[in-house]
Design an enzyme around this catalytic site. Structure first.
Site, PDB file in Angstrom:
ATOM      1  N   LYS A 110     -22.580   7.280  -0.703  1.00 52.91           N
ATOM      2  CA  LYS A 110     -22.066   8.646  -0.879  1.00 52.91           C
ATOM      3  C   LYS A 110     -21.529   8.915  -2.285  1.00 52.91           C
ATOM      4  O   LYS A 110     -21.097  10.030  -2.569  1.00 52.91           O
ATOM      5  CB  LYS A 110     -20.945   8.904   0.137  1.00 52.91           C
ATOM      6  CG  LYS A 110     -21.402   8.769   1.581  1.00 52.91           C
ATOM      7  CD  LYS A 110     -20.227   8.813   2.535  1.00 52.91           C
ATOM      8  CE  LYS A 110     -20.678   8.573   3.969  1.00 52.91           C
ATOM      9  NZ  LYS A 110     -19.535   8.505   4.905  1.00 52.91           N
TER      10      LYS A 110
ATOM     11  N   TYR B  38     -12.453  -7.944   2.516  1.00 53.12           N
ATOM     12  CA  TYR B  38     -11.955  -6.628   2.112  1.00 53.12           C
ATOM     13  C   TYR B  38     -12.847  -6.070   1.005  1.00 53.12           C
ATOM     14  O   TYR B  38     -13.622  -6.801   0.392  1.00 53.12           O
ATOM     15  CB  TYR B  38     -10.483  -6.660   1.724  1.00 53.12           C
ATOM     16  CG  TYR B  38     -10.089  -7.345   0.427  1.00 53.12           C
ATOM     17  CD1 TYR B  38     -10.258  -6.729  -0.806  1.00 53.12           C
ATOM     18  CD2 TYR B  38      -9.462  -8.596   0.448  1.00 53.12           C
ATOM     19  CE1 TYR B  38      -9.855  -7.339  -1.990  1.00 53.12           C
ATOM     20  CE2 TYR B  38      -9.043  -9.208  -0.721  1.00 53.12           C
ATOM     21  CZ  TYR B  38      -9.244  -8.581  -1.940  1.00 53.12           C
ATOM     22  OH  TYR B  38      -8.837  -9.190  -3.102  1.00 53.12           O
TER      23      TYR B  38
ATOM     24  N   TYR C 213       0.848  -1.189   0.000  1.00 53.20           N
ATOM     25  CA  TYR C 213       0.000   0.000   0.000  1.00 53.20           C
ATOM     26  C   TYR C 213       0.887   1.242   0.000  1.00 53.20           C
ATOM     27  O   TYR C 213       1.235   1.791   1.048  1.00 53.20           O
ATOM     28  CB  TYR C 213      -0.926   0.015   1.215  1.00 53.20           C
ATOM     29  CG  TYR C 213      -1.873  -1.172   1.314  1.00 53.20           C
ATOM     30  CD1 TYR C 213      -2.125  -1.996   0.222  1.00 53.20           C
ATOM     31  CD2 TYR C 213      -2.515  -1.472   2.511  1.00 53.20           C
ATOM     32  CE1 TYR C 213      -2.984  -3.080   0.323  1.00 53.20           C
ATOM     33  CE2 TYR C 213      -3.384  -2.554   2.609  1.00 53.20           C
ATOM     34  CZ  TYR C 213      -3.604  -3.354   1.512  1.00 53.20           C
ATOM     35  OH  TYR C 213      -4.464  -4.426   1.631  1.00 53.20           O
TER      36      TYR C 213
ATOM     37  N   ALA D 107     -11.014   4.212   5.607  1.00 51.52           N
ATOM     38  CA  ALA D 107     -11.398   5.536   6.108  1.00 51.52           C
ATOM     39  C   ALA D 107     -10.214   6.466   5.914  1.00 51.52           C
ATOM     40  O   ALA D 107      -9.093   6.124   6.275  1.00 51.52           O
ATOM     41  CB  ALA D 107     -11.788   5.475   7.584  1.00 51.52           C
ATOM     42  N   ARG D 108     -10.476   7.640   5.365  1.00 50.91           N
ATOM     43  CA  ARG D 108      -9.390   8.585   5.113  1.00 50.91           C
ATOM     44  C   ARG D 108      -9.502   9.836   5.967  1.00 50.91           C
ATOM     45  O   ARG D 108      -8.698  10.752   5.845  1.00 50.91           O
ATOM     46  CB  ARG D 108      -9.356   8.945   3.624  1.00 50.91           C
ATOM     47  CG  ARG D 108      -9.167   7.722   2.748  1.00 50.91           C
ATOM     48  CD  ARG D 108      -9.032   8.060   1.283  1.00 50.91           C
ATOM     49  NE  ARG D 108      -7.724   8.641   0.980  1.00 50.91           N
ATOM     50  CZ  ARG D 108      -7.304   8.900  -0.247  1.00 50.91           C
ATOM     51  NH1 ARG D 108      -8.089   8.635  -1.282  1.00 50.91           N
ATOM     52  NH2 ARG D 108      -6.118   9.425  -0.456  1.00 50.91           N
TER      53      ARG D 108
ATOM     54  N   ARG E  28     -10.844   3.944  -9.432  1.00 50.72           N
ATOM     55  CA  ARG E  28     -12.269   3.940  -9.748  1.00 50.72           C
ATOM     56  C   ARG E  28     -12.596   4.746 -11.003  1.00 50.72           C
ATOM     57  O   ARG E  28     -13.693   4.617 -11.548  1.00 50.72           O
ATOM     58  CB  ARG E  28     -13.047   4.486  -8.546  1.00 50.72           C
ATOM     59  CG  ARG E  28     -12.913   3.606  -7.315  1.00 50.72           C
ATOM     60  CD  ARG E  28     -13.476   4.239  -6.069  1.00 50.72           C
ATOM     61  NE  ARG E  28     -12.700   5.392  -5.636  1.00 50.72           N
ATOM     62  CZ  ARG E  28     -12.969   6.095  -4.540  1.00 50.72           C
ATOM     63  NH1 ARG E  28     -13.983   5.753  -3.770  1.00 50.72           N
ATOM     64  NH2 ARG E  28     -12.210   7.123  -4.197  1.00 50.72           N
TER      65      ARG E  28
END
Length: 327
Positions: free
Chosen positions: A223, A212, A57, A289-290, A236
């Site tokens: 959202k 995951y 990551y 979550a960012r 995306r």
């Protein structure tokens, strides 16, 4: 917060886990270190003990951020990281390139030992609670990989053993070779296939499952509307799963589960996570979550108990609207 055991390891963790792929920035349009640290700390403060990361990551970025964030909170966490995607050697099979460097799938013993030491440094800890083989390496026998992992466990560097992105044959080989505690696989309303392939043998063997992409890269968060755009290297942007037509299907699903969310005073994302956690064989749901708000929202899903009727209604709505969505 709902907690569950990790296989036969004797370790228990929050059913909702924090996934840190996006925090690494790679394939997510970059990262904000301060916001990411705040998100991790907000997760832990909200009762999320399961923190999942990996060297791949951001080529160590996510692990370094997790290590910073958990200073003073390590004893409250069950830390998960991975091995098997490497750039320090050309052994194994080429998988992809990141930052201009080839990344190999390799699970040889010497490589795993090198990786665990690098992860421990980045994470600023002296042990990893659950160590997972990230992607499988057809050039290394699983028995050799498991022998190394069992040795690391005996040395106290890891506490439990897991595997990710496995086939049914891989799973059988792992459980035959040693004490496998968990697998980590993609599972969501959009991608439920493992319910038929991997869940049954895991239930028989007592192997936990960490799902995951539980919110399907945010598609099921409630959202991402038809007008949302994605920039930079955000995966995306060109993903057919995020087509306008598919987003319309998801919007219809969200409309159907809206009354259930309202009844629980919950968000749509929380209901999707809670539903995921109540699927047979799914032990943990990893959610990204960012920022602190997303972290707190995800954590809240671990306190929602859906009724059998609600689970059935949500599942029927998913089947009705999401058939053929995962293109």
């Amino acid at each position: 917060m709902l907690t569950r055991p990790i296989g036969h390891s004797g370790i228990a963790a929050s059913a909702v886990g924090l996934g840190t792929w996006a925090i690494g920035g790679w394939m997510w349009g970059g990262t904000d270190t301060e916001q990411s640290i705040a998100a991790i700390q907000a997760s832990v403060d909200a009762g999320v003990s399961l923190i999942d990361t990996a060297p791949a990551y951001g080529m160590g970025v996510a692990e370094e951020i997790v290590g910073q964030a958990l200073q003073g909170r390590r004893d409250k966490t069950v830390l998960v990281t991975k091995c098997g995607l490497v750039w320090h050697t050309q052994a194994g099979n080429y998988f992809f390139s990141q930052n201009g460097q080839p990344v190999q799938r390799h699970l040889g013993g010497a490589s795993i030992r090198y990786e665990v030491e690098q992860s421990l440094k980045r994470l600023r800890t002296d042990y990893i609670d659950l160590y997972i083989t990230h992607w499988q390496d057809p050039t290394t026998p699983i028995a050799e990989t498991m022998a190394t992992l069992e040795a690391l466990k005996a040395e106290g560097k890891i506490r439990a053993i897991g595997a990710s992105n496995v086939s049914a044959d891989d799973l059988e080989a792992y459980t035959a070779a040693g004490p496998l505690d968990a697998i980590q696989e993609e599972f969501s309303m959009v991608k439920p296939e493992i319910a038929k392939t991997l869940v049954p043998p895991c239930q028989v063997a007592g192997v936990s499952i960490l799902s995951y992409s539980s919110l399907a890269l945010g598609l099921l968060s409630g959202k991402i509307g038809p007008d949302r755009s994605f920039a930079g290297d955000d995966q995306r942007r060109d993903n057919p799963r995020f087509s306008q037509a598919n987003r319309q299907k998801v919007a219809m699903l969200m409309a159907d589960i809206g009354p259930i969310a309202a009844a629980h005073r919950a968000t749509l994302a929380q209901i999707v996570i809670a539903w995921t956690l109540q699927q047979p064989g799914i032990t943990f749901a990893l959610c990204g979550a960012r920022d602190p708000g997303q972290a707190q929202e995800n954590a809240g899903a671990g306190r929602i108990a859906l009724s059998p009727e609600e689970i059935g209604l949500i599942g029927a709505a998913a089947t009705r609207h999401l058939v053929g969505l995962d293109g």
